[in-house]
Each structure stands twice: as structure tokens, then as C-alpha cells.
Design a protein around this motif. Structure first.
Motif, short mmCIF file in Angstrom:
data_model
loop_
_atom_site.label_atom_id
_atom_site.label_comp_id
_atom_site.label_asym_id
_atom_site.label_seq_id
_atom_site.Cartn_x
_atom_site.Cartn_y
_atom_site.Cartn_z
N ASP A 34 -14.28 -24.59 -38.39
CA ASP A 34 -12.92 -25.06 -38.08
C ASP A 34 -12.65 -24.98 -36.58
O ASP A 34 -12.01 -25.88 -36.01
N ILE A 35 -13.12 -23.91 -35.96
CA ILE A 35 -12.90 -23.74 -34.52
C ILE A 35 -13.65 -24.81 -33.73
O ILE A 35 -13.10 -25.43 -32.81
N GLU A 36 -14.90 -25.03 -34.09
CA GLU A 36 -15.71 -26.01 -33.36
C GLU A 36 -15.17 -27.42 -33.53
O GLU A 36 -15.13 -28.20 -32.57
N SER A 37 -14.77 -27.77 -34.74
CA SER A 37 -14.22 -29.12 -34.95
C SER A 37 -12.87 -29.26 -34.24
O SER A 37 -12.56 -30.31 -33.68
N GLY A 38 -12.09 -28.20 -34.25
CA GLY A 38 -10.80 -28.23 -33.56
C GLY A 38 -10.95 -28.39 -32.06
O GLY A 38 -10.14 -29.04 -31.40
N ALA A 39 -12.01 -27.79 -31.50
CA ALA A 39 -12.24 -27.87 -30.06
C ALA A 39 -12.62 -29.28 -29.61
O ALA A 39 -12.59 -29.58 -28.42
N ARG A 40 -12.95 -30.14 -30.57
CA ARG A 40 -13.29 -31.52 -30.23
C ARG A 40 -12.09 -32.46 -30.34
O ARG A 40 -12.20 -33.66 -30.04
N LEU A 41 -10.96 -31.94 -30.77
CA LEU A 41 -9.76 -32.76 -30.88
C LEU A 41 -9.15 -33.03 -29.51
O LEU A 41 -9.39 -32.28 -28.55
N SER A 42 -8.34 -34.06 -29.41
CA SER A 42 -7.59 -34.31 -28.17
C SER A 42 -6.48 -33.26 -28.06
O SER A 42 -6.14 -32.59 -29.05
N VAL A 43 -5.93 -33.11 -26.88
CA VAL A 43 -4.86 -32.13 -26.70
C VAL A 43 -3.67 -32.46 -27.61
O VAL A 43 -3.05 -31.56 -28.18
N THR A 44 -3.37 -33.74 -27.79
CA THR A 44 -2.26 -34.14 -28.65
C THR A 44 -2.51 -33.75 -30.10
O THR A 44 -1.62 -33.20 -30.78
N GLU A 45 -3.73 -34.01 -30.58
CA GLU A 45 -4.08 -33.65 -31.96
C GLU A 45 -4.10 -32.15 -32.16
O GLU A 45 -3.64 -31.64 -33.20
N LEU A 46 -4.61 -31.43 -31.18
CA LEU A 46 -4.72 -29.98 -31.30
C LEU A 46 -3.35 -29.32 -31.30
O LEU A 46 -3.07 -28.42 -32.10
N VAL A 47 -2.48 -29.76 -30.41
CA VAL A 47 -1.13 -29.21 -30.36
C VAL A 47 -0.37 -29.53 -31.65
O VAL A 47 0.38 -28.69 -32.18
N ALA A 48 -0.57 -30.72 -32.17
CA ALA A 48 0.08 -31.10 -33.43
C ALA A 48 -0.39 -30.19 -34.56
O ALA A 48 0.42 -29.74 -35.39
N TRP A 49 -1.70 -29.92 -34.64
CA TRP A 49 -2.24 -29.02 -35.66
C TRP A 49 -1.63 -27.64 -35.52
O TRP A 49 -1.18 -27.04 -36.51
N LEU A 50 -1.58 -27.13 -34.29
CA LEU A 50 -1.00 -25.80 -34.07
C LEU A 50 0.45 -25.74 -34.54
O LEU A 50 0.85 -24.83 -35.27
N ASN A 51 1.24 -26.73 -34.14
CA ASN A 51 2.66 -26.72 -34.49
C ASN A 51 2.88 -26.83 -35.99
O ASN A 51 3.75 -26.14 -36.56
#
Length: 208
Positions: free
Chosen positions: A82-99
Motif C-alpha cells: 500500500d505504501i509503495e503504490s501510494g508513493a507512486r500517486l500524484s500529489v493530488t491523488e495522494l492528498v485526496a486519499w489522505l483526506n
């Protein structure tokens, strides 16, 4: 020894989440790809970890609410994947997942009843704990990793009561009888294996 309450943990989750989410929202594609304060992890890895942790703890909340055994992770490899796949997301996608993950966990936690909070669940480390431990597990993640993001937050920005509880927790897990003297934030940073100003103390290695 510091005695923390369930209400304390819920309050610290809110504090740490606010610190972390506010900092992450200021990162752009370049700055979020820079190294975090954790060796080998970029800030993207760190944000992905915090988001995935919210989802995983949400599984324990589901367990407590329904009685259906729902482990934090489906397998031993899922956390890292999950961490490795998340690290490949764009900043927009990653922030959206976090929120989204933060919001979903908060809503699920708020819905638990008194009886459900007493349900026994199992952590990723295999410990049997009452569901009341879930907020403490999350508080540690968001507070400590808000510092690890490396955007200016330090252990001195965390509540003293949280730091005292963190020191008690780490001492128990590391099997440390006595801790060195010094300012509370520096002692907590040292025990957590983070940069600190204490002198003449042995290296403990990273924790959490």
C-alpha cells in the motif's frame, strides 16, 4: 508512569491530524517527493503510510462495531504494498486519499457505542487490545509522523501530556527502566529514535 484516558487519545488524534493534514496540504508535486525524516522514505511514502494506517485502523473499528473479525491488513505484505503504490500517486491523488481516509476513520470512530468500544481486537503486531486502544494507536501515528514529514513541526509542537504518554509507551515496548533527563520533547524524540539534542546517550534505533 503516565496514565492516559480514552478521551485524551481522541483529543490527541484531532491535534496530530490537524498538524499533519495542514502541512500536507501545502506540499506541491516537487516538495512532496523530497525525502522525509525517515530513512528511505519520501514524503509521499510517509503520507501514503498515514493514509493506509487510517484505512487499516478503520478495519478494527468495523470489527468493534460488527463483531466481524477484520484484521488491519489482509496479509503481511499488504502494508508495504500500500505504501509503495501510494508513493507512486500524484500529489493530488495522494492528498485526496489522505483526506478521505481521515474522514472515514473519524466518522466510524464517532459512531462506536460504549459497549462496542470494549470489543477486543487484534493489532497488526498481534496484540489483543480493547477497541479503546484504537485512538491511541492513531494518535501516535499522526503526531509522530507530523514531525517526520520534515516541514517544520517538532516534538515541541506536540502536547506535553501526549509526550509523557508516548514516553511511557515506548519505555514499555523497548524495556527501558530509566530514561535520560532533559526537556520532554527531546526525551520523547530520543526514545522514538528521532533526531534530538540529548548528549551521551546510546542510539536506540527508529521506533514506529
Amino acid at each position: 508512569m503516565t496514565v492516559r484516558t480514552h478521551a485524551d487519545s481522541l483529543k490527541w488524534v484531532e491535534h496530530g491530524t490537524g498538524l499533519l493534514v495542514t502541512q500536507v496540504a501545502l506540499l506541491d508535486e516537487e516538495s512532496i517527493a523530497r525525502p522525509s525524516m525517515l530513512p528511505g522514505w519520501t514524503r509521499k511514502h510517509l503520507v501514503a503510510h498515514v493514509a493506509a494506517n487510517a484505512d487499516a485502523l478503520g478495519n478494527l473499528v468495523h470489527w468493534a462495531r460488527t463483531g466481524e473479525r477484520t484484521p488491519m491488513y489482509s496479509s503481511a505484505d499488504q502494508r508495504g504494498a500500500d505504501i509503495e503504490s501510494g508513493a507512486r500517486l500524484s500529489v493530488t491523488e495522494l492528498v485526496a486519499w489522505l483526506n478521505v481516509s481521515v474522514h472515514k476513520l473519524g466518522v466510524a470512530v464517532d459512531a462506536l457505542t460504549g459497549e462496542q468500544w470494549r470489543t477486543e481486537v487484534v493489532t497488526a503486531q498481534g496484540r489483543n487490545v480493547p477497541a479503546t486502544e484504537i485512538p491511541w494507536l492513531r494518535a501516535r501515528e499522526v503526531c509522530v509522523h507530523a514531525v517526520d514529514l520534515g516541514t517544520g513541526t517538532t516534538f515541541a509542537d506536540l502536547p506535553d501530556e501526549f509526550l509523557a504518554a508516548l514516553i511511557t509507551d515506548i519505555r514499555g515496548k523497548r524495556g527501558i527502566d530509566e530514561v535520560p533527563g532533559g526537556p520532554l520533547p527531546e526525551v520523547a524524540a530520543y526514545l522514538a529514535g528521532r533526531p534530538h539534542s540529548l548528549a551521551d546517550v546510546p542510539d536506540l534505533g527508529a521506533w514506529l
